[in-house]
Design a protein around this motif. Sequence first.
Motif, PDB file in Angstrom:
ATOM      1  N   SER A   1       0.841  -1.202   0.000  1.00 35.48           N
ATOM      2  CA  SER A   1       0.000   0.000   0.000  1.00 35.48           C
ATOM      3  C   SER A   1       0.876   1.251   0.000  1.00 35.48           C
TER       4      SER A   1
ATOM      5  N   LYS B   1       2.380   1.682  -3.392  1.00 30.02           N
ATOM      6  CA  LYS B   1       1.353   2.131  -4.320  1.00 30.02           C
ATOM      7  C   LYS B   1       1.031   3.605  -4.079  1.00 30.02           C
ATOM      8  N   ALA B   2       0.931   3.992  -2.821  1.00 31.60           N
ATOM      9  CA  ALA B   2       0.644   5.394  -2.493  1.00 31.60           C
ATOM     10  C   ALA B   2       1.770   6.296  -3.004  1.00 31.60           C
TER      11      ALA B   2
ATOM     12  N   GLU C   1       3.768   5.629  -5.529  1.00 32.02           N
ATOM     13  CA  GLU C   1       3.655   5.670  -6.993  1.00 32.02           C
ATOM     14  C   GLU C   1       2.537   6.618  -7.423  1.00 32.02           C
ATOM     15  N   GLU C   2       1.400   6.542  -6.730  1.00 29.72           N
ATOM     16  CA  GLU C   2       0.288   7.425  -7.064  1.00 29.72           C
ATOM     17  C   GLU C   2       0.653   8.885  -6.825  1.00 29.72           C
ATOM     18  N   MET C   3       1.346   9.143  -5.698  1.00 29.53           N
ATOM     19  CA  MET C   3       1.774  10.512  -5.412  1.00 29.53           C
ATOM     20  C   MET C   3       2.758  10.992  -6.474  1.00 29.53           C
ATOM     21  N   SER C   4       3.662  10.111  -6.895  1.00 31.55           N
ATOM     22  CA  SER C   4       4.631  10.464  -7.929  1.00 31.55           C
ATOM     23  C   SER C   4       3.917  10.761  -9.243  1.00 31.55           C
ATOM     24  N   GLU C   5       2.941   9.910  -9.608  1.00 35.64           N
ATOM     25  CA  GLU C   5       2.174  10.145 -10.829  1.00 35.64           C
ATOM     26  C   GLU C   5       1.405  11.454 -10.743  1.00 35.64           C
ATOM     27  N   ALA C   6       0.796  11.718  -9.592  1.00 36.87           N
ATOM     28  CA  ALA C   6       0.047  12.965  -9.408  1.00 36.87           C
ATOM     29  C   ALA C   6       0.988  14.163  -9.519  1.00 36.87           C
TER      30      ALA C   6
ATOM     31  N   GLU D   1       1.892  14.596 -13.154  1.00 40.68           N
ATOM     32  CA  GLU D   1       0.747  15.176 -13.854  1.00 40.68           C
ATOM     33  C   GLU D   1       0.622  16.672 -13.541  1.00 40.68           C
TER      34      GLU D   1
END
Length: 144
Positions: free
Chosen positions: A81, A84-85, A87-92, A95
């Motif tokens: 988790s 994943k968090a 990775e999501e923060m990095s993607e955000a 973006e």
Amino acid sequence: EEKMKEEREMACRMVMSKMAAEKEEAIRRMEEEAAEHRKKLVKAAQEDIERAVSNERMRSTNLIKEQKLLWDQNMAKTLTSHKKAIEEMSEAHDEHQRSIKAGIQKDIERAVFEAERTFLVRQNDLIKENDERWKHMLSENEKR
């Protein structure tokens, strides 16, 4: 008669003596059996206690193993988790950076467009002024 009485008493004493001896022997045997039975009971109780202790030790060990397994699984889930968090923060973040860059690019394009438009409007105004001067000069020349 007296002799018979004595013989009966003697026989009675012998029977009583024999019965007392048998009774003592029976009591002694019962005590030995009871002692043997107590030993067996004590031994069985000790075996039961040892078995219970062993079972409890095994149960505790199994519970500890289960708890460790659950803890390891929870840690793996938490780690997953967390990754994943991240990775999501990095993607955000990426973006957001792209959005900022796109916004800046649009602002630059708007500014360039506005500068070109302003330049062209000024050029147009200067051309109009120049045309007006030329027209005025031509009309002055024609009047002469």
